[in-house]
Scaffold this active site. Structure first.
Site, short mmCIF file in Angstrom:
data_model
loop_
_atom_site.label_atom_id
_atom_site.label_comp_id
_atom_site.label_asym_id
_atom_site.label_seq_id
_atom_site.Cartn_x
_atom_site.Cartn_y
_atom_site.Cartn_z
N CYS A 115 0.81 -1.22 0.00
CA CYS A 115 0.00 0.00 0.00
C CYS A 115 0.85 1.27 0.00
CB CYS A 115 -0.95 0.00 1.19
SG CYS A 115 -2.04 -1.43 1.20
N HIS A 248 -3.28 7.10 2.26
CA HIS A 248 -3.68 5.80 1.71
C HIS A 248 -5.08 5.51 2.21
CE1 HIS A 248 -4.12 1.67 0.88
NE2 HIS A 248 -3.87 1.25 2.11
N ASN A 278 -10.25 -0.34 -0.22
CA ASN A 278 -8.80 -0.22 -0.18
C ASN A 278 -8.23 -0.77 -1.49
OD1 ASN A 278 -6.05 -0.53 0.30
ND2 ASN A 278 -6.33 -1.26 2.40
N1 ACO Z 1 -18.87 -8.82 8.64
C1 ACO Z 1 -19.42 -9.11 9.82
N2 ACO Z 1 -18.71 -9.50 10.89
C2 ACO Z 1 -17.37 -9.60 10.74
C3 ACO Z 1 -16.73 -9.29 9.53
C4 ACO Z 1 -17.55 -8.89 8.45
N3 ACO Z 1 -17.02 -8.57 7.25
N4 ACO Z 1 -15.41 -9.46 9.69
C5 ACO Z 1 -15.21 -9.85 10.96
N5 ACO Z 1 -16.41 -9.93 11.59
C6 ACO Z 1 -16.66 -10.30 12.97
C7 ACO Z 1 -15.59 -11.23 13.55
O1 ACO Z 1 -15.87 -12.57 13.20
C8 ACO Z 1 -15.74 -10.96 15.01
O2 ACO Z 1 -16.84 -11.68 15.48
P1 ACO Z 1 -16.84 -12.35 16.95
O3 ACO Z 1 -16.71 -11.20 17.92
O4 ACO Z 1 -18.15 -13.05 17.00
O5 ACO Z 1 -15.65 -13.25 16.96
C9 ACO Z 1 -16.11 -9.49 15.10
O6 ACO Z 1 -16.59 -9.13 13.79
C10 ACO Z 1 -14.92 -8.61 15.45
O7 ACO Z 1 -13.82 -8.99 14.62
P2 ACO Z 1 -12.46 -8.18 14.65
O8 ACO Z 1 -11.54 -8.74 13.61
O9 ACO Z 1 -11.98 -8.13 16.06
O10 ACO Z 1 -12.98 -6.76 14.20
P3 ACO Z 1 -12.29 -5.36 14.36
O11 ACO Z 1 -13.12 -4.52 15.24
O12 ACO Z 1 -10.83 -5.46 14.63
O13 ACO Z 1 -12.46 -4.80 12.89
C11 ACO Z 1 -11.12 -4.43 10.94
C12 ACO Z 1 -11.82 -5.45 11.82
C13 ACO Z 1 -12.17 -3.55 10.28
C14 ACO Z 1 -10.35 -5.16 9.86
C15 ACO Z 1 -10.19 -3.58 11.82
O14 ACO Z 1 -9.34 -4.38 12.58
C16 ACO Z 1 -9.37 -2.63 11.02
O15 ACO Z 1 -9.86 -1.65 10.52
N6 ACO Z 1 -8.05 -2.91 10.88
C17 ACO Z 1 -7.21 -2.18 10.04
C18 ACO Z 1 -6.90 -3.08 8.93
C19 ACO Z 1 -6.97 -2.46 7.59
O16 ACO Z 1 -7.57 -1.47 7.28
N7 ACO Z 1 -6.28 -3.13 6.74
C20 ACO Z 1 -6.22 -2.73 5.39
C21 ACO Z 1 -5.03 -3.31 4.81
S1 ACO Z 1 -3.63 -2.66 5.56
C22 ACO Z 1 -3.35 -1.24 4.91
O17 ACO Z 1 -3.89 -0.90 3.91
C23 ACO Z 1 -2.39 -0.41 5.61
#
Ligand code: ACO
Length: 321
Positions: A115, A248, A278
């Protein structure tokens, strides 16, 4: 002093937008409410299987060339930032050169910094222009991330999309790119990766993107704020001098948290992630082009571009547009 100045921008998103509800209709166990609340993403574009990164790059490049009133033959350097090239080799940049009909022997190569790739590519092009060896560089971010997504992993597949963005950089006596900074720390290799490879005609290891979302989130916000301050310091400017932050486009929560950490008002962030998700290395030039074409960004303004990606890699560029 010779600066590298952006003289044209272009972008391209393939096909019709795919909404969050469309993903649900395709059988992904998610919801519009979950995706919007956690990421701000409402739609993404996905390329057809016969469309490669260089095809998306071609469309974005033609638009950037037209905006700059330049011909392909004027280009003397081509750098494509991508982690999803059409093939192992030749590079997407070489394929793009061919598709543009550039036959002047200009060097063409890909940069793979996930990225952060566009910021890496822009920095390299700027340094080559400042050295006097090149005068007109086509710098492109182009990705078909849909190819490396596991559509059974709802934690990652809803976040990404395909697209391309391009800028034409030209040597200029007028200020252009003022400061750049690039960094990497490979010890974070496991929190965001596509660990597979091709060997002996087989895919060895997983060919799908895997991510520890919360670790990525924390790391991203920390280094984005640090690297923004680093380039501002190099140029002797403060955050109050920045007209637009073009980060980004990973997700809205990272964008907002970074702006808060920097003390930058939310209205100064260019955010386009909602309608394309993204798009990795394509996201900054895509967001830049959309903001230029909609008239939000105008000539003479000070722009801060910054990115973080797998590796981890991160970087920023401060420029006068
Ligand atoms: N739809 C519904 N529920 C979901 C989904 C989905 N798409 N994905 C995960 N869940 C559920 C999980 O199963 C979990 O359920 P549980 O509590 O029953 O086990 C719950 O949601 C929470 O999951 P987490 O992974 O802990 O969710 P989090 O609050 O961390 O959010 C996210 C996930 C959005 C990916 C967050 O961590 C984030 O924004 N991270 C940054 C990552 C990012 O943006 N990466 C992009 C690539 S890197 C870059 O570009 C720099």
């Amino acid at each position: 002093m010779t600066y590298a100045r952006i003289i044209g921008t272009g972008s391209f998103l393939p096909g019709a937008p795919i909404s969050n509800d469309d993903l649900v209709a395709r059988g992904i166990d998610t919801s519009d409410a979950w995706i919007v609340e956690r990421t701000g993403i409402r739609a993404r574009h996905l390329a057809e299987s016969n469309v490669g990164a260089s095809d998306l790059a071609l469309q974005a490049s033609l638009r950037a060339l037209a905006a700059a009133n330049k011909q392909p033959a004027d280009v003397d350097l081509i750098i494509v930032a991508t982690s999803t090239p059409d093939m192992i080799f030749p590079s997407a940049a070489a394929l793009l050169q061919d598709k543009l009909g550039i036959r002047n022997g200009a060097p063409a190569f890909d940069v793979q910094a996930v990225c952060s790739g566009f910021v890496y590519a822009l920095t390299l092009a700027k340094k080559l222009i400042a050295s006097g060896s090149h005068r007109c560089a086509l710098v492109v971010g182009a990705e078909v991330f849909s190819r490396i997504l596991d559509w059974n992993d709802r934690g990652t597949c809803v976040l990404f999309g395909d697209g391309a963005g391009a800028v034409l950089l030209a040597a200029s006596e007028e200020p252009g790119i003022l400061a750049t900074a690039l960094h990497a720390d490979g010890s974070y290799r496991d929190i965001l990766s596509v660990p597979g490879q091709i060997a002996g005609g087989q895919v060895v290891g997983s060919p799908f993107l895997q991510m520890e979302g919360q670790a990525v989130f924390k790391f991203a916000v920390k280094v984005l704020a640090e690297v923004a301050r680093e380039v501002l310091g190099q140029a002797g400017l403060g955050i109050g001098d920045v007209d637009w932050l073009i980060p980004h486009q990973a997700n809205m929560r990272i964008l907002d948290a970074t702006a808060r950490k920097l003390g930058l008002p939310a209205e100064k962030i260019i955010a386009t992630v909602a309608h394309h998700g993204n798009t990795s290395a394509a996201s900054i030039p895509l967001a830049l082009d959309e903001a230029v074409r909609s008239g939000r960004i105008s000539r003479g303004q000070t722009l801060l571009l910054e990115a973080v990606g797998g590796g981890f890699t991160w970087g920023a560029a401060l420029l006068k547009f």
